[in-house]
Every structure is written in structure tokens, then in C-alpha cells.
Design a protein around this motif. Structure first.
Motif, PDB file in Angstrom:
ATOM      1  N   VAL A  81       0.840  -1.203   0.000  1.00  0.00           N
ATOM      2  CA  VAL A  81       0.000   0.000   0.000  1.00  0.00           C
ATOM      3  C   VAL A  81       0.875   1.253   0.000  1.00  0.00           C
ATOM      4  O   VAL A  81       0.610   2.218  -0.727  1.00  0.00           O
ATOM      5  CB  VAL A  81      -0.966  -0.016   1.208  1.00  0.00           C
ATOM      6  N   THR A  82       1.932   1.243   0.787  1.00  0.00           N
ATOM      7  CA  THR A  82       2.856   2.383   0.831  1.00  0.00           C
ATOM      8  C   THR A  82       3.516   2.579  -0.527  1.00  0.00           C
ATOM      9  O   THR A  82       3.656   3.713  -1.004  1.00  0.00           O
ATOM     10  CB  THR A  82       3.918   2.156   1.918  1.00  0.00           C
ATOM     11  N   LEU A  83       3.904   1.486  -1.172  1.00  0.00           N
ATOM     12  CA  LEU A  83       4.557   1.572  -2.479  1.00  0.00           C
ATOM     13  C   LEU A  83       3.602   2.099  -3.554  1.00  0.00           C
ATOM     14  O   LEU A  83       4.024   2.814  -4.463  1.00  0.00           O
ATOM     15  CB  LEU A  83       5.105   0.211  -2.887  1.00  0.00           C
ATOM     16  N   LEU A  84       2.333   1.759  -3.440  1.00  0.00           N
ATOM     17  CA  LEU A  84       1.370   2.308  -4.392  1.00  0.00           C
ATOM     18  C   LEU A  84       1.299   3.827  -4.257  1.00  0.00           C
ATOM     19  O   LEU A  84       1.102   4.536  -5.243  1.00  0.00           O
ATOM     20  CB  LEU A  84      -0.005   1.669  -4.193  1.00  0.00           C
ATOM     21  N   GLY A  85       1.503   4.336  -3.049  1.00  0.00           N
ATOM     22  CA  GLY A  85       1.570   5.782  -2.853  1.00  0.00           C
ATOM     23  C   GLY A  85       2.800   6.395  -3.502  1.00  0.00           C
ATOM     24  O   GLY A  85       2.784   7.545  -3.930  1.00  0.00           O
ATOM     25  N   VAL A  86       3.878   5.607  -3.600  1.00  0.00           N
ATOM     26  CA  VAL A  86       5.101   6.099  -4.250  1.00  0.00           C
ATOM     27  C   VAL A  86       4.874   6.278  -5.744  1.00  0.00           C
ATOM     28  O   VAL A  86       5.267   7.273  -6.332  1.00  0.00           O
ATOM     29  CB  VAL A  86       6.286   5.126  -4.014  1.00  0.00           C
ATOM     30  N   VAL A  87       4.233   5.294  -6.371  1.00  0.00           N
ATOM     31  CA  VAL A  87       4.107   5.322  -7.828  1.00  0.00           C
ATOM     32  C   VAL A  87       2.834   6.004  -8.313  1.00  0.00           C
ATOM     33  O   VAL A  87       2.664   6.191  -9.521  1.00  0.00           O
ATOM     34  CB  VAL A  87       4.207   3.898  -8.430  1.00  0.00           C
ATOM     35  N   ARG A  88       1.966   6.389  -7.387  1.00  0.00           N
ATOM     36  CA  ARG A  88       0.735   7.077  -7.784  1.00  0.00           C
ATOM     37  C   ARG A  88       1.074   8.423  -8.419  1.00  0.00           C
ATOM     38  O   ARG A  88       1.797   9.222  -7.841  1.00  0.00           O
ATOM     39  CB  ARG A  88      -0.150   7.306  -6.560  1.00  0.00           C
ATOM     40  N   PRO A  89       0.525   8.665  -9.609  1.00  0.00           N
ATOM     41  CA  PRO A  89       0.795   9.964 -10.246  1.00  0.00           C
ATOM     42  C   PRO A  89       0.280  11.116  -9.395  1.00  0.00           C
ATOM     43  O   PRO A  89      -0.788  11.018  -8.792  1.00  0.00           O
ATOM     44  CB  PRO A  89       0.012   9.894 -11.564  1.00  0.00           C
TER      45      PRO A  89
END
Length: 150
Positions: free
Chosen positions: A66-74
């Protein structure tokens, strides 16, 4: 000064790209870890304590993902730091784009992109820490499973 701005802008964009690449690799790792854990849990009888620590490992991997999805979220919004480049240009007319490009606002772009890069790095660090915790829980799970089967 112009060369310095170009170099800084290239560096910041490079940091964002490197962070996104690292995050993508770590997302793949967490997915593989979750799939492997699921495979073990559904095929091997584990002691309760091993199931508990394995659950902790899975929870840490899910939080890391979930944290990583925040990294790659445009980041296309005008939230913290404002918009730069193409998100803003999408709202402008042809003449406004030409006027905007006539300005040398690379320093503004560098500042905004640097804040985005730092936020991405911070989230990536959290995800790595969570992944390390998951690995530790997974190792403890393996030890408990071995000891429990003796």
C-alpha cells in the motif's frame, strides 16, 4: 546559471524515475512474498504460533505494498507544491502554453519536483522498513514451523 538549472532539473527528474523503478521492483517482491506465503499456508500444517508470526509478515507486506502504491501514484493535483509541466498545460489554451513556455520557470519546477522526490523517497524508506519487518517475521515463522514439526 542556465546549465546549473538544466543539470538540477535533470537530477531531480532522474531521482523521481529511480524511486519509481525501485518501488516497482519492491512491489513485485512483496507480491511474490505474499503469493509464496499463501502457498505455504494453504499446503502445510503450521503451528498456531507460526501462523501468528506468518500473519504478521503478511500484514507487513500488505502495508508495504500500500505504501509503495503511494510512491508510484501519479501526482497530478495542485496539492502541496502546485503543478508543473504537462498537468498545468492541459488546462491552458495554445497561446497560454506558448506564453508559459516563454518563461524560465525551471527553478520553480525544480523546487516542486524536489518536494515530490523527497515524499517518494520517504514512502519508499517506509516500505523497505516494512518489508524488512516482514522478512524478520517470515524467518521467525520458518523457525517456529521447523521447531513445531520436531
Amino acid at each position: 546559471m542556465s546549465d546549473s538549472l538544466d543539470t538540477a532539473l535533470t537530477d531531480v527528474k532522474g531521482e523521481i524515475a529511480r524511486t519509481d523503478t525501485k518501488a516497482a521492483l519492491l512491489i513485485a517482491f512483496t507480491g511474490a512474498g505474499l503469493a509464496g506465503g499463501w502457498s505455504v499456508v494453504t499446503t502445510v500444517h503450521l503451528p498456531v504460533l507460526a501462523l501468528v508470526t506468518g500473519g504478521g509478515a503478511a500484514a507487513a507486506l500488505v502495508m508495504a505494498a500500500v505504501t509503495l502504491l503511494g510512491v508510484v501514484r501519479p501526482n497530478l493535483g495542485s496539492g502541496a507544491g502546485g503543478q508543473v509541466g504537462f498537468p498545468r498545460w492541459a488546462t491552458l489554451t495554445r497561446d497560454e502554453v506558448l506564453d508559459d513556455l516563454a518563461l524560465d520557470d525551471r527553478a520553480d519546477h525544480i523546487a516542486v519536483l524536489a518536494r515530490i522526490a523527497v515524499a517518494k523517497h520517504t514512502r519508499l524508506q517506509r516500505a523497505v522498513d516494512l518489508t524488512r519487518a516482514a522478512i524478520a517475521c517470515g524467518a521467525l515463522t520458518a523457525i517456529l514451523a521447523i521447531v513445531g514439526s520436531i
